[in-house]
Design an enzyme around this catalytic site. Structure first.
Site, PDB file in Angstrom:
ATOM      1  N   ASP A  79       0.856  -1.182   0.000  1.00 32.20           N
ATOM      2  CA  ASP A  79       0.000   0.000   0.000  1.00 32.20           C
ATOM      3  C   ASP A  79       0.889   1.228   0.000  1.00 32.20           C
ATOM      4  O   ASP A  79       1.790   1.356   0.849  1.00 32.20           O
ATOM      5  CB  ASP A  79      -0.877  -0.038   1.255  1.00 32.20           C
ATOM      6  N   ASP A  81       0.624   5.333   0.080  1.00 35.12           N
ATOM      7  CA  ASP A  81      -0.228   6.499   0.272  1.00 35.12           C
ATOM      8  C   ASP A  81       0.366   7.711  -0.428  1.00 35.12           C
ATOM      9  O   ASP A  81       1.559   7.769  -0.718  1.00 35.12           O
ATOM     10  CB  ASP A  81      -0.381   6.812   1.767  1.00 35.12           C
ATOM     11  N   HIS A 109      -2.429   0.459  -4.549  1.00 37.60           N
ATOM     12  CA  HIS A 109      -2.308  -0.868  -3.958  1.00 37.60           C
ATOM     13  C   HIS A 109      -1.729  -1.790  -5.017  1.00 37.60           C
ATOM     14  O   HIS A 109      -2.250  -1.860  -6.130  1.00 37.60           O
ATOM     15  CB  HIS A 109      -3.676  -1.415  -3.537  1.00 37.60           C
ATOM     16  N   GLU A 129       2.854   0.488   3.471  1.00 35.83           N
ATOM     17  CA  GLU A 129       2.570  -0.695   4.264  1.00 35.83           C
ATOM     18  C   GLU A 129       2.760  -1.924   3.392  1.00 35.83           C
ATOM     19  O   GLU A 129       2.648  -1.842   2.168  1.00 35.83           O
ATOM     20  CB  GLU A 129       1.124  -0.689   4.771  1.00 35.83           C
TER      21      GLU A 129
END
Length: 188
Positions: A79, A81, A109, A129
């Site tokens: 992930d 951002d 993603h 992540e």
């Protein structure tokens, strides 16, 4: 073809789906998982997951659908951002696998076929992540232009990327002295 059909069939064929709603929790908004019937779902409880078809049938009552990463599947999710800086975009290109925009349209993603060499990691400061179990990703089917529409095997790339995450500090404990035993051999 609707955007949901852009999600790779190998994910759509798994019963690892849930619903989500954006909800205020304290000072931030979080994506809370739900079952299609409106009960709270858990990314660690398969009894609260559903089929892709069940998720699509219920999507209008929620903010979206999500895919759960499990120890029983071969997938890892990365992930990224916003802001999507050059480093994050280079990693997305290196992974070269199914990549979709996040619900906000500002993040990405990436899903690959690989296993993490350790537990998932969350680097909030860097806005990235990585997980392969016990978490879910919101899914949109909004594929990034030029990205593969398929999930690719990327073990070496995941191992290298995982190594860039700060490892948690080891927990150290002091050894405790053994308590003296005041018993004779016969009593023991």
């Amino acid at each position: 073809m609707n955007r949901w059909q852009n999600i790779p069939a190998e994910l759509r064929n798994l019963d690892q789906w849930l619903m989500w709603r954006a909800e205020q929790r304290g000072d931030r908004v979080t994506k809370v998982p739900y079952t299609p019937t409106g009960l709270h779902a858990k990314s660690t409880d398969p009894a609260t997951w559903c089929s892709f078809a069940a998720a699509l049938a219920a999507v209008d009552g929620f903010d979206g659908i999500g895919f759960v990463f499990s120890e029983h599947d071969p997938y890892t999710g990365c992930d990224f951002d916003a802001p999507l800086d050059a480093g994050k975009l280079a990693t997305v290109q290196t992974l070269a696998s199914y990549t979709e925009r996040s619900p906000s349209g500002n993040g990405l993603h990436v899903i690959v076929r690989a296993a993490l060499p350790g537990p998932g990691r969350n680097d909030q400061k860097a806005g990235r992540e990585i997980y392969d179990r016990g978490r879910y990703f919101t899914m949109t089917g909004d594929i990034l232009d030029g990205a593969p529409a398929t999930i690719e095997a990327r073990q070496a790339e995941i191992d290298a990327y995982y190594a860039t995450f700060k490892q948690p500090e080891p927990v150290t404990t002091r050894p405790t002295a053994a308590a003296p035993v005041d018993l004779d051999d016969q009593t023991l």
